[in-house]
Design an enzyme around this catalytic site. Structure first.
Site, PDB file in Angstrom:
ATOM      1  N   SER A 121      -0.768   5.498   3.560  1.00 11.12           N
ATOM      2  CA  SER A 121      -2.054   4.836   3.779  1.00 11.12           C
ATOM      3  C   SER A 121      -2.466   3.983   2.592  1.00 11.12           C
ATOM      4  O   SER A 121      -3.437   3.228   2.687  1.00 11.12           O
ATOM      5  CB  SER A 121      -3.144   5.883   4.046  1.00 11.12           C
ATOM      6  N   ASN A 192      -8.347   1.020   5.032  1.00 13.86           N
ATOM      7  CA  ASN A 192      -8.670   1.876   3.883  1.00 13.86           C
ATOM      8  C   ASN A 192      -9.234   1.084   2.719  1.00 13.86           C
ATOM      9  O   ASN A 192     -10.084   1.572   1.969  1.00 13.86           O
ATOM     10  CB  ASN A 192      -7.435   2.661   3.433  1.00 13.86           C
TER      11      ASN A 192
END
Length: 591
Positions: A121, A192
Site C-alpha cells: 500500500s 493512501n
C-alpha cells in the site's frame, strides 16, 4: 489478455490475503494460498471459511456456491505449489525486506512469463521488483480492505514494468469485478497518499486539544458525508499501519504534512493500536471489536453546569440561500424569526423562496400542511436592521468579506439589546476580528451552518478568546433544540471541517498538476477506495473554485505551512474564469 491465466497464487493469508483469495476464487480462478507454516495455513483457511460463511448467512452466497469456491482453493506452506501459477500476488507484512525476500525466491519457482504482483500500500514497487531477475514482470496490485467488498484496485507500474504485464493485470482486475486505476510508483499511490495526510492532520488537531475526538469525527461525517470520522478510521486501520505508511510517504517526499504526528508514535509505544488491541483513540468492548465503550474522556450530555441565556426570538441578517435556510431551521423548530434583507423587494422575494421550500417539504411528505403554516407564521420579513432590536440572538449570514461583516456587526452592536448574542456564520474568517467591531466581543460567537442549512445536521460553534462561557453554552444547547449537532472549537481559520477538507482537496490538485493521475482516476480512487460520496474534483467543481481558493488562501495565511499554499493550477483556473459548475467549466466541462 496475452497470457491465459487460470491459476493465481496468493502469498500471505492474513485478513487481506485471504480476502484476495476469496475474490479470485469467486471469479472462477484456481487459487493457491501460501503461508509460512502449518499453523498459519490453518488460520488463513479459517479466515476464508469465516468470510464466505458470513456471506452465506446474509444470503449473498448459497452453501453450494461456498463449497464450490472453497474447492477451488488449495492452501499450503510449500511455495513450490506456485510453480504453475500465471499470476502470484504477494500480501505479506508491509516490510520491504520481507517482500524482497519473497520475490527473490519466486524467480526459482514460477515460469519466466508469470506475473509477480505486490499488494503493498505504500512501499516502492521498484525496490521490490529489483529483488528478481526479471523486474519487468513485476507490478503493484493494491487491493483495498475488505477485498471482497471494495471495488477499487490500484495497478502500479514501475519504469521497467512491461506494457503487456499492465494489460494483463488490468484484464484480470476486470474479471475480478474490480475498478482499476493505473498509476506510477509513488509512495502511497492515490488513495493512501491523499487519505493518510488528512488523517494525520486530524491527529495533530486532536493532539493540540483543538477539539474533542467525538467532535472532530462528527464534524467530518456530518459536514462532509464521510462514512467514518478520521480518528475512528485510524482505529480501524491500525495506528501502527497508518504510521508505517505515513513514514514511507514522508521519507520519499519530505512533505511535513506527511510526517507522522508525534501522538501516533506515543500511542503505538503504549500498545494503543486501535480496534485490534481494544484501545486507540477510542476504547472498545474487547480487542477486535468495533463497539465503542465509555472511557475516562467520554463527554457527558451536560454542559458542565454552565449557565445559559434565554433565547425565544431570533434575527437573521441576510436573505441569501444560507440565510433563508437558517430562517427555515429556526421557524420549523418553533422560534419566532425576523430576517432582514437589503430592500423590501428582496425581503418579499426571499419570503417567497421560503414558502416554496416549505411547500416542497409538504409535497415530499417531510412536512405536514399544518407544520408548514405554523413555520411561516413564525417568520417576519424586513428590510430594516432596527427590527432586530429586541431579539435574543442574531445570526449574520451575509457575504464572506471581513469588511462587510465588520460593518454589519458595528450596526448590530448599536441596535441590539444588551445581552443579545451575536453570531456569525463565517466559514473561514477570524471570528475575533468580526467581534472586535463591537463593544461587546464577549457576546459574539461563530455559528457555522453548512449548506443547505435545512438538511445538514452540523453546526460548528466557534468560541474566540473573548467569548463568554454562557454564550458558548447557550448556542451549543440551542443547536440541539433545532435538531443540529454542535461541535465546539476555538477561533482559527477553517475551524474543524474546512481546515481538514481543503488541504486534502489541495493535495489532489497537486497530484493532478504533477500528471500522476487523471481527475477521473483520482475521483474514482477516493470514492471506490475510501467510500467518499464525491471525488475531490467533483467536490471542488460543486463548491466553486473561487470559493475553494479563498479558503485555501486563508488557511495558508493562518498556518504559514508550505503544504497549504494553494496549488498553482487552482489559481490559474480561477484567473481564467473556470469556477466549476456555476460557470459550466472547472476541472471538468459541464453541459
Amino acid at each position: 489478455m496475452a497470457r491465459e491465466i487460470t491459476k493465481i497464487g496468493v502469498i500471505g493469508l492474513g485478513t487481506m490475503g485471504a480476502g484476495i483469495v476469496e475474490v479470485c476464487a469467486r471469479s472462477g480462478f484456481e487459487v493457491v494460498g501460501i503461508e509460512m507454516n502449518a499453523e498459519a495455513v490453518e488460520r488463513g483457511r479459517g479466515h476464508l471459511e469465516n468470510s464466505t460463511g458470513r456471506a452465506v448467512s446474509r444470503g449473498k452466497m448459497t452453501e453450494e456456491d461456498q463449497k464450490t469456491l472453497l474447492g477451488r482453493v488449495t492452501t499450503t506452506d510449500d511455495m513450490s505449489a506456485l510453480a504453475d501459477c500465471g499470476l502470484v500476488i504477494e500480501a505479506v507484512p508491509e516490510r520491504l525486506d520481507i517482500k524482497r525476500d519473497v520475490f527473490g525466491k519466486l524467480d526459482d519457482i514460477v515460469a519466466e512469463d508469470a506475473i509477480l504482483a505486490t499488494n503493498t500500500s505504500s512501499l516502492s514497487v521498484t525496490d521490490i521488483a529489483t529483488a528478481t531477475r526479471y523486474p519487468s514482470r513485476v507490478v503493484g496490485f493494491h487491493f483495498f480492505n475488505p477485498a471482497p467488498v471494495q471495488k477499487l484496485v490500484e495497478i502500479i507500474a514501475t519504469v521497467i514494468t512491461a506494457p503487456d504485464v499492465l494489460d494483463d493485470v488490468r484484464a484480470i482486475a476486470a474479471r475480478l469485478g474490480k475498478e482499476p486505476v493505473i498509476v506510477g510508483d509513488q509512495a502511497g499511490f492515490i488513495a493512501n497518499r491523499l487519505l493518510l495526510a488528512y488523517l494525520n492532520r486530524a491527529v495533530v488537531m486532536y493532539e493540540n486539544k483543538y477539539a474533542s475526538r467525538e467532535d472532530i469525527d462528527a464534524a467530518m461525517v456530518l459536514g462532509c458525508g464521510l462514512p467514518m470520522g478520521p480518528l475512528a478510521l485510524l482505529d480501524l486501520i491500525g495506528l501502527d499501519v497508518a504510521y508505517a505508511v505515513l513514514d514511507t510517504i514522508y521519507k520519499e517526499g519530505r512533505d511535513k504534512l506527511h510526517a507522522p504526528a508525534p501522538m501516533l508514535k506515543h500511542m503505538i509505544s503504549a500498545g494503543l493500536l486501535g480496534r485490534k488491541t481494544g484501545r486507540g483513540f477510542y476504547t472498545y468492548e474487547k480487542p477486535g471489536s468495533g463497539t465503542v465503550v465509555d472511557d475516562a474522556i467520554t463527554p457527558t450530555d451536560s454542559l458542565d453546569g454552565a449557565s445559559t441565556r434565554p433565547v425565544s426570538t431570533v434575527g437573521v441578517a441576510g436573505s441569501g440561500t444560507m440565510a433563508m435556510g437558517i430562517v427555515e431551521v429556526f421557524a420549523k423548530a418553533g422560534y419566532d424569526v425576523t430576517f432582514v434583507a437589503r430592500s423590501e423587494a428582496k425581503a418579499q422575494a426571499a419570503r417567497s423562496k421560503l414558502e416554496t421550500s416549505l411547500e416542497k417539504g409538504v409535497q415530499r411528505g417531510k412536512l405536514t400542511e399544518e407544520a408548514r403554516d405554523e413555520a411561516l407564521g413564525h417568520v417576519t420579513a424586513s428590510h430594516r436592521l432596527e427590527d432586530l432590536a429586541d431579539v435574543d440572538l442574531v445570526v449574520e449570514a451575509i457575504a464572506e468579506e471581513l469588511a462587510v461583516k465588520r460593518a454589519m456587526f458595528e450596526n448590530l452592536d448599536e441596535i441590539c439589546k444588551p445581552g443579545a448574542i451575536l453570531a456569525t456564520t463565517t466559514s473561514s474568517l477570524s471570528v475575533i476580528e468580526v467581534a472586535m467591531a463591537t463593544r461587546r466581543p464577549g457576546d459574539v460567537v461563530g455559528m457555522h451552518f453548512f449548506n443547505p442549512a435545512q438538511v445538514m445536521k452540523l453546526v460548528e460553534v466557534v468560541a474566540t478568546v473573548s467569548t463568554s462561557a454562557d454564550v458558548v453554552a447557550t448556542v451549543t444547547e440551542l443547536c440541539g433544540k433545532i435538531g443540529k449537532r454542535a461541535v465546539n472549537c476555538t477561533d482559527r481559520s477553517g475551524f474543524i471541517v474546512n481546515s481538514l477538507l481543503f488541504p486534502y482537496l489541495n493535495d489532489a490538485i497537486k497530484m493532478l498538476e504533477a500528471h500522476y493521475a487523471s481527475t477521473d482516476d483520482i475521483d474514482l480512487a477516493m470514492k471506490a477506495g475510501c467510500g467518499y460520496p464525491m471525488g475531490p474534483f467533483e467536490l471542488l467543481d460543486t463548491v466553486g473554485l473561487d470559493v475553494s481558493l479563498a479558503i485555501e488562501k486563508e488557511l495558508y495565511l493562518e498556518f504559514r505551512e508550505r503544504g497549504f499554499a494553494p496549488a498553482p493550477l487552482l489559481e490559474h483556473l480561477v484567473k481564467a474564469g473556470y469556477l466549476g459548475r456555476k460557470t459550466k467549466r472547472g476541472f471538468r466541462t459541464y453541459a
